[in-house]
Scaffold this motif. Structure first.
Motif, PDB file in Angstrom:
ATOM      1  N   CYS A   1      39.104  27.201  25.496  1.00 21.25           N
ATOM      2  CA  CYS A   1      39.497  28.422  25.183  1.00 21.25           C
ATOM      3  C   CYS A   1      40.490  28.360  24.175  1.00 21.25           C
ATOM      4  O   CYS A   1      40.673  29.073  23.034  1.00 21.25           O
ATOM      5  CB  CYS A   1      40.310  29.130  26.442  1.00 21.25           C
ATOM      6  N   LEU A   2      41.408  27.194  24.007  1.00 18.60           N
ATOM      7  CA  LEU A   2      42.159  26.973  22.919  1.00 18.60           C
ATOM      8  C   LEU A   2      41.661  26.204  21.787  1.00 18.60           C
ATOM      9  O   LEU A   2      42.546  26.063  20.804  1.00 18.60           O
ATOM     10  CB  LEU A   2      43.490  26.162  23.502  1.00 18.60           C
ATOM     11  N   SER A   3      40.506  26.000  22.065  1.00 13.93           N
ATOM     12  CA  SER A   3      39.528  25.389  20.635  1.00 13.93           C
ATOM     13  C   SER A   3      40.401  23.861  20.445  1.00 13.93           C
ATOM     14  O   SER A   3      40.444  23.616  19.248  1.00 13.93           O
ATOM     15  CB  SER A   3      39.668  26.266  19.610  1.00 13.93           C
ATOM     16  N   ILE A   4      40.478  23.123  21.459  1.00 13.85           N
ATOM     17  CA  ILE A   4      41.057  21.910  21.266  1.00 13.85           C
ATOM     18  C   ILE A   4      40.044  20.787  21.531  1.00 13.85           C
ATOM     19  O   ILE A   4      39.383  20.834  22.600  1.00 13.85           O
ATOM     20  CB  ILE A   4      42.201  21.570  22.428  1.00 13.85           C
ATOM     21  N   PRO A   5      39.689  20.030  20.619  1.00 10.96           N
ATOM     22  CA  PRO A   5      38.740  18.974  20.897  1.00 10.96           C
ATOM     23  C   PRO A   5      39.222  18.027  21.790  1.00 10.96           C
ATOM     24  O   PRO A   5      40.267  17.727  21.990  1.00 10.96           O
ATOM     25  CB  PRO A   5      38.647  18.273  19.420  1.00 10.96           C
ATOM     26  N   SER A   6      38.135  17.478  22.427  1.00 13.10           N
ATOM     27  CA  SER A   6      38.399  16.333  23.681  1.00 13.10           C
ATOM     28  C   SER A   6      39.277  15.179  23.268  1.00 13.10           C
ATOM     29  O   SER A   6      40.112  14.642  23.880  1.00 13.10           O
ATOM     30  CB  SER A   6      37.077  16.039  24.382  1.00 13.10           C
ATOM     31  N   ASP A   7      39.040  14.909  21.719  1.00 11.06           N
ATOM     32  CA  ASP A   7      39.692  13.692  21.401  1.00 11.06           C
ATOM     33  C   ASP A   7      41.119  13.996  20.782  1.00 11.06           C
ATOM     34  O   ASP A   7      41.836  12.917  20.696  1.00 11.06           O
ATOM     35  CB  ASP A   7      38.797  12.993  20.206  1.00 11.06           C
ATOM     36  N   LYS A   8      41.602  15.256  21.004  1.00 12.53           N
ATOM     37  CA  LYS A   8      42.853  15.848  20.452  1.00 12.53           C
ATOM     38  C   LYS A   8      43.660  16.109  21.808  1.00 12.53           C
ATOM     39  O   LYS A   8      44.761  16.533  21.435  1.00 12.53           O
ATOM     40  CB  LYS A   8      42.650  16.584  19.347  1.00 12.53           C
ATOM     41  N   LEU A   9      43.103  16.245  22.934  1.00  9.89           N
ATOM     42  CA  LEU A   9      43.879  16.754  24.019  1.00  9.89           C
ATOM     43  C   LEU A   9      44.533  15.258  24.675  1.00  9.89           C
ATOM     44  O   LEU A   9      43.729  14.487  25.209  1.00  9.89           O
ATOM     45  CB  LEU A   9      42.952  17.125  24.941  1.00  9.89           C
ATOM     46  N   VAL A  10      45.856  15.326  24.650  1.00 12.23           N
ATOM     47  CA  VAL A  10      46.495  14.340  25.298  1.00 12.23           C
ATOM     48  C   VAL A  10      46.647  14.451  27.061  1.00 12.23           C
ATOM     49  O   VAL A  10      46.257  13.354  27.603  1.00 12.23           O
ATOM     50  CB  VAL A  10      48.166  14.121  24.624  1.00 12.23           C
ATOM     51  N   SER A  11      47.083  15.532  27.301  1.00 13.55           N
ATOM     52  CA  SER A  11      47.062  15.842  28.525  1.00 13.55           C
ATOM     53  C   SER A  11      47.272  17.370  29.034  1.00 13.55           C
ATOM     54  O   SER A  11      47.596  18.133  28.175  1.00 13.55           O
ATOM     55  CB  SER A  11      48.542  15.095  29.300  1.00 13.55           C
ATOM     56  N   ALA A  12      46.757  17.724  30.135  1.00 15.65           N
ATOM     57  CA  ALA A  12      46.739  19.291  30.527  1.00 15.65           C
ATOM     58  C   ALA A  12      47.272  19.226  31.958  1.00 15.65           C
ATOM     59  O   ALA A  12      46.674  18.626  32.997  1.00 15.65           O
ATOM     60  CB  ALA A  12      45.402  19.868  30.415  1.00 15.65           C
ATOM     61  N   LYS A  13      48.228  20.076  32.381  1.00 16.60           N
ATOM     62  CA  LYS A  13      48.826  19.934  33.436  1.00 16.60           C
ATOM     63  C   LYS A  13      48.833  21.451  34.155  1.00 16.60           C
ATOM     64  O   LYS A  13      49.513  22.205  33.241  1.00 16.60           O
ATOM     65  CB  LYS A  13      50.217  19.108  33.663  1.00 16.60           C
ATOM     66  N   ILE A  14      48.493  21.718  35.226  1.00 15.28           N
ATOM     67  CA  ILE A  14      48.605  22.990  35.951  1.00 15.28           C
ATOM     68  C   ILE A  14      49.352  23.163  37.096  1.00 15.28           C
ATOM     69  O   ILE A  14      49.118  22.049  38.116  1.00 15.28           O
ATOM     70  CB  ILE A  14      47.102  23.547  36.071  1.00 15.28           C
ATOM     71  N   ASP A  15      50.428  23.796  37.292  1.00 15.76           N
ATOM     72  CA  ASP A  15      51.074  23.986  38.411  1.00 15.76           C
ATOM     73  C   ASP A  15      50.525  25.394  39.125  1.00 15.76           C
ATOM     74  O   ASP A  15      50.643  26.554  38.735  1.00 15.76           O
ATOM     75  CB  ASP A  15      52.743  24.440  38.070  1.00 15.76           C
ATOM     76  N   PRO A  16      49.877  25.125  40.255  1.00 13.26           N
ATOM     77  CA  PRO A  16      49.290  26.265  40.789  1.00 13.26           C
ATOM     78  C   PRO A  16      50.315  27.298  41.493  1.00 13.26           C
ATOM     79  O   PRO A  16      49.917  28.456  41.430  1.00 13.26           O
ATOM     80  CB  PRO A  16      48.320  25.718  41.884  1.00 13.26           C
ATOM     81  N   ARG A  17      51.460  26.873  41.687  1.00  9.61           N
ATOM     82  CA  ARG A  17      52.406  27.731  42.599  1.00  9.61           C
ATOM     83  C   ARG A  17      53.084  28.729  41.669  1.00  9.61           C
ATOM     84  O   ARG A  17      52.761  29.880  41.543  1.00  9.61           O
ATOM     85  CB  ARG A  17      53.536  26.940  43.111  1.00  9.61           C
ATOM     86  N   SER A  18      53.449  28.165  40.324  1.00 10.74           N
ATOM     87  CA  SER A  18      54.218  28.875  39.472  1.00 10.74           C
ATOM     88  C   SER A  18      53.124  29.417  38.453  1.00 10.74           C
ATOM     89  O   SER A  18      53.641  30.518  37.509  1.00 10.74           O
ATOM     90  CB  SER A  18      55.127  28.167  38.327  1.00 10.74           C
ATOM     91  N   ARG A  19      51.877  29.206  38.393  1.00 14.26           N
ATOM     92  CA  ARG A  19      50.819  29.694  37.424  1.00 14.26           C
ATOM     93  C   ARG A  19      51.184  29.226  36.040  1.00 14.26           C
ATOM     94  O   ARG A  19      50.947  29.996  34.858  1.00 14.26           O
ATOM     95  CB  ARG A  19      50.527  30.987  37.541  1.00 14.26           C
ATOM     96  N   HIS A  20      51.716  27.997  35.847  1.00 16.27           N
ATOM     97  CA  HIS A  20      52.228  27.501  34.396  1.00 16.27           C
ATOM     98  C   HIS A  20      51.424  26.344  34.213  1.00 16.27           C
ATOM     99  O   HIS A  20      50.822  25.646  35.058  1.00 16.27           O
ATOM    100  CB  HIS A  20      53.537  27.039  34.262  1.00 16.27           C
ATOM    101  N   SER A  21      51.122  26.223  32.922  1.00 17.80           N
ATOM    102  CA  SER A  21      50.229  25.104  32.372  1.00 17.80           C
ATOM    103  C   SER A  21      50.950  24.523  31.162  1.00 17.80           C
ATOM    104  O   SER A  21      51.299  25.293  30.074  1.00 17.80           O
ATOM    105  CB  SER A  21      48.824  25.451  31.929  1.00 17.80           C
ATOM    106  N   THR A  22      50.980  23.211  31.288  1.00 16.95           N
ATOM    107  CA  THR A  22      51.523  22.454  29.812  1.00 16.95           C
ATOM    108  C   THR A  22      50.463  21.655  29.157  1.00 16.95           C
ATOM    109  O   THR A  22      49.660  20.716  29.945  1.00 16.95           O
ATOM    110  CB  THR A  22      52.683  21.453  30.332  1.00 16.95           C
ATOM    111  N   ILE A  23      50.035  21.787  27.894  1.00 21.17           N
ATOM    112  CA  ILE A  23      49.149  21.360  27.231  1.00 21.17           C
ATOM    113  C   ILE A  23      49.647  20.684  26.006  1.00 21.17           C
ATOM    114  O   ILE A  23      50.599  21.015  25.305  1.00 21.17           O
ATOM    115  CB  ILE A  23      48.185  22.401  26.548  1.00 21.17           C
ATOM    116  N   ILE A  24      49.584  19.141  25.967  1.00 17.86           N
ATOM    117  CA  ILE A  24      49.963  18.446  24.952  1.00 17.86           C
ATOM    118  C   ILE A  24      48.789  17.903  24.102  1.00 17.86           C
ATOM    119  O   ILE A  24      47.527  17.598  24.715  1.00 17.86           O
ATOM    120  CB  ILE A  24      50.658  17.011  25.421  1.00 17.86           C
TER     121      ILE A  24
END
Length: 652
Positions: free
Chosen positions: A437-460
């Motif tokens: 959805c964010l148009s991030i190529p797989s080789d450019k994605l460092v990490s993706a973390k999702i907190d299901p409780r707070s419904r927050h996601s951090t993308i590096i």
């Protein structure tokens, strides 16, 4: 190890300390009482605020979840989230602020009362907001009561439901003799699944259509809304075999209902009879045809509506499958397919997302054929639509099927909507889906973390350029991705700090654009020239509105540079085309400046503020092509800068 002597010494010191403290308390009782009273007030204040926070969170969660559920039945009728503000005096009320319905309510230390009061205040401000002045007053109140009951129904055995019935519903019914009848009508429509999917949808359209012409509410319009409710109630309450009208063609509401209900009719003549009915409805002025079916007839309804779309009779703008309770206790499957007639009046009353559905269905063959399914749409009108699709036919590549060979389909869709359209394939893995959805190529994605409780996601992501594309112009890409995923998303990029690296907030495309421009144009630093506004599509084109500090001087020639050297350097650095636009107080002249054509080649400019559109007539085809730009990017950026939804350019 402590010796016995040391232990007795410690105990003796403790006794002396306690004795001294007791003596001080006995001789300073007034001060002690003051301290105790202060601590008690502090504890009470903290306890009260914790409780109010918990109650407000409960209310906001209930309303926002219910709004999402109703929005899944009919889009755009409860688009605003709720925010609670507790008050101690003054009138309880609700108002729209910064895209939220702020509900000011008193805390009566009765949770049922607080929740019910906040719900009713929210509905009066956040439900069918544009259409409320045009609806029959009693019918609107009955609709509010029915929707409120849907919101509160989860607690049917609790004090909450009892409070609603005793303090809101029953007093309203007792005060107005016809209120019970109107509530019964709404309840009957809701039990058949058409209160929201047909009645509320048409009421939503009332406000949009009439407001587009600046008309005031009249008794005739309000009577029309009541007559339409009676029309639908006749359909759902009539006995099997009875005859009743299936078309409602009035001044503002022009709707038809087409039940696909009798297998014997299909067995005898296939869909021929239903096709004939569909044609008749569109020819007699029906704007929206609602095709209804249950259980085994659902497939027939889908075949009928796809046929109507393939024949150019209508566009499928909404298809809602849902469960209906039956008398046997089992749930029956049902469907309501809303089809917008192509012969209908050219009045924009579709929900923005429904408009996207209509355009996609018109230009992408696999959608009409059933090989593709649109899972979700998120839209920023005039800027970007993000469409989530999946293949229902094995071997079909959904995104490629939407784009078409040589971008044939996507170009038509972009031209029709006047905005960018990005397709994303549905994926069950949330990390992969968010990155796509964010148009991030797989080789450019460092990490993706999702907190299901707070419904927050951090993308590096790996670098600033990738981060800027993920965020999007003015944050629109990450905002629409949040709508599609239901998450709060933060995009970060590794950055150098003292002692190593640390994830830093991602820059927006506008930040990178400004950095590149300032590096080449020193007049922006010393204040000779100012950037007024920007619009950008990274890697494609950006427009930068500039003004000179001396109103008699032009800023664009300075920004372009001698022989275009400055703008060439900027273009090379950003790998996109950058246009500088001279600011102007006249909207018409500014619009022409944004289009980048010579003023003498423009014959006329007409701006419609009600519809937020502009029509520009130019001298020839060449000028028209320049003004529109490749895939409409120039006209699209112009609309955004001028504050319009769409700019239409045509040659004389």
């Amino acid at each position: 190890m402590i010796s016995a002597g040391e232990l007795w010494a410690y105990l003796g010191g403790l006794v002396v300390l306690l004795g001294g403290g007791l003596a001080w308390i006995l001789t300073h009782l007034g001060q002690v009482q003051t301290i105790v009273a202060f601590l008690f007030r502090l504890f009470s204040w903290a306890s009260r605020n914790i409780r109010l926070k918990a109650v407000s969170t409960q209310i906001q969660s209930r309303i926002n979840v219910s709004a999402d559920a109703i929005d899944s039945e009919v889009q755009g009728v409860m688009p605003y989230p709720m925010q609670i503000k507790w008050i101690t005096k003054g009138e309880e009320q609700a108002h729209l602020k910064d895209g939220q319905v702020v509900v000011r309510v008193r805390n009566e230390f009765n949770d049922s009362r607080n929740i019910v009061s906040a719900t009713m205040l929210y509905l009066k401000e956040g439900f069918l907001r544009k259409s409320r002045p045009y609806l029959d007053v009693n019918l609107l109140q009955a609709l509010d009561l029915t929707v409120a009951w849907k919101i509160l129904a989860a607690d049917i055995d609790s004090d909450l439901s009892n409070y609603f019935l005793n303090h809101v519903f029953n007093p309203a019914v007792n005060q107005e003799p016809l209120m019970q009848e109107d509530c019964d009508k709404m309840n009957d429509l809701d039990e058949q699944g058409i209160m929201t999917r047909i009645f509320v949808r048409e009421m939503r359209g009332i406000g949009t259509k009439i407001a587009a012409f600046g008309e005031k509410p009249t008794s005739d319009v309000r009577a029309e809304t009541r007559n339409f409710a009676d029309f639908l109630h006749t359909i759902v309450s009539s006995k099997k075999g009875a005859t009743y009208p299936l078309n409602f063609v009035a001044q503002s509401i022009r709707a038809g209902v087409l039940p696909v209900a009798r297998m014997e009719t299909f067995a005898r003549s296939g869909l021929r009879v239903h096709k004939s009915w569909f044609r008749k409805k569109t020819s007699m002025g029906v704007e929206t045809v609602y095709v209804l079916a249950r259980d085994r007839n659902i497939r027939l309804a889908e075949l009928l509506t796809r046929w109507a779309q393939s024949k150019g009779l209508a566009d499928i703008v909404s298809s809602k499958t849902f469960a209906l309770p039956s008398k046997t206790g089992k749930h029956a499957s049902a469907i309501v397919v809303a089809c917008h007639s192509r012969k209908a009046r050219a009045v924009a009353f579709l929900d923005p997302d429904e408009e996207v559905h209509a355009v996609l269905a018109r230009y992408i063959p696999e959608l009409a054929a059933g090989g593709l399914e649109v899972m979700d749409v998120a839209r920023e009108i005039g800027t970007l639509s993000k469409v989530v699709v999946r293949a229902t036919r094995e071997g079909l590549r959904p995104v490629g099927a939407c784009i078409g060979q040589d971008q044939e389909y996507i170009q038509q869709v972009v031209k029709a909507l006047g905005e960018q359209v990005w397709f994303t394939e549905w994926h069950e893995d949330p990390d992969i889906f968010i990155a796509d959805c964010l148009s991030i190529p797989s080789d450019k994605l460092v990490s993706a973390k999702i907190d299901p409780r707070s419904r927050h996601s951090t993308i590096i992501v790996a670098d600033r350029d990738t981060a800027a594309i993920a965020v999007g112009s003015k944050g629109v890409n990450v905002k629409l991705t949040e709508k599609l995923t239901g998450l709060s998303i933060k995009v970060l990029v590794p950055g150098a700090v003292a002692g190593g690296t640390k994830p830093l907030p991602a820059p927006a495309p506008e930040d990178l654009l400004r950095e590149a421009i300032i590096a080449e144009i020193p007049e922006l630093v010393d204040g000779t020239i100012a950037i007024v506004d920007t619009v950008t599509e990274p890697g494609v084109q950006s427009k930068v509105v500039v003004r000179h500090s001396n109103t008699h001087e032009k800023a664009v020639p300075i920004c372009v540079g001698e022989a275009g050297q400055r703008v060439k350097a900027i273009n090379e650095k950003l790998a996109e085309r950058v246009w500088f636009v001279e600011g102007d107080d006249s909207r018409e002249r500014f619009l022409v400046n944004c289009l980048g054509v010579r003023p003498e080649r423009v014959i006329s400019v007409e701006i419609n503020d009600a519809l937020r559109t502009a029509k520009v007539l130019v001298a020839d085809v060449e000028t028209c092509a320049i003004a529109i730009g490749a895939q409409g990017v120039n006209a699209r950026h112009t609309a955004q800068l001028v504050g319009l939804r769409f700019v239409h350019v045509e040659p004389k």
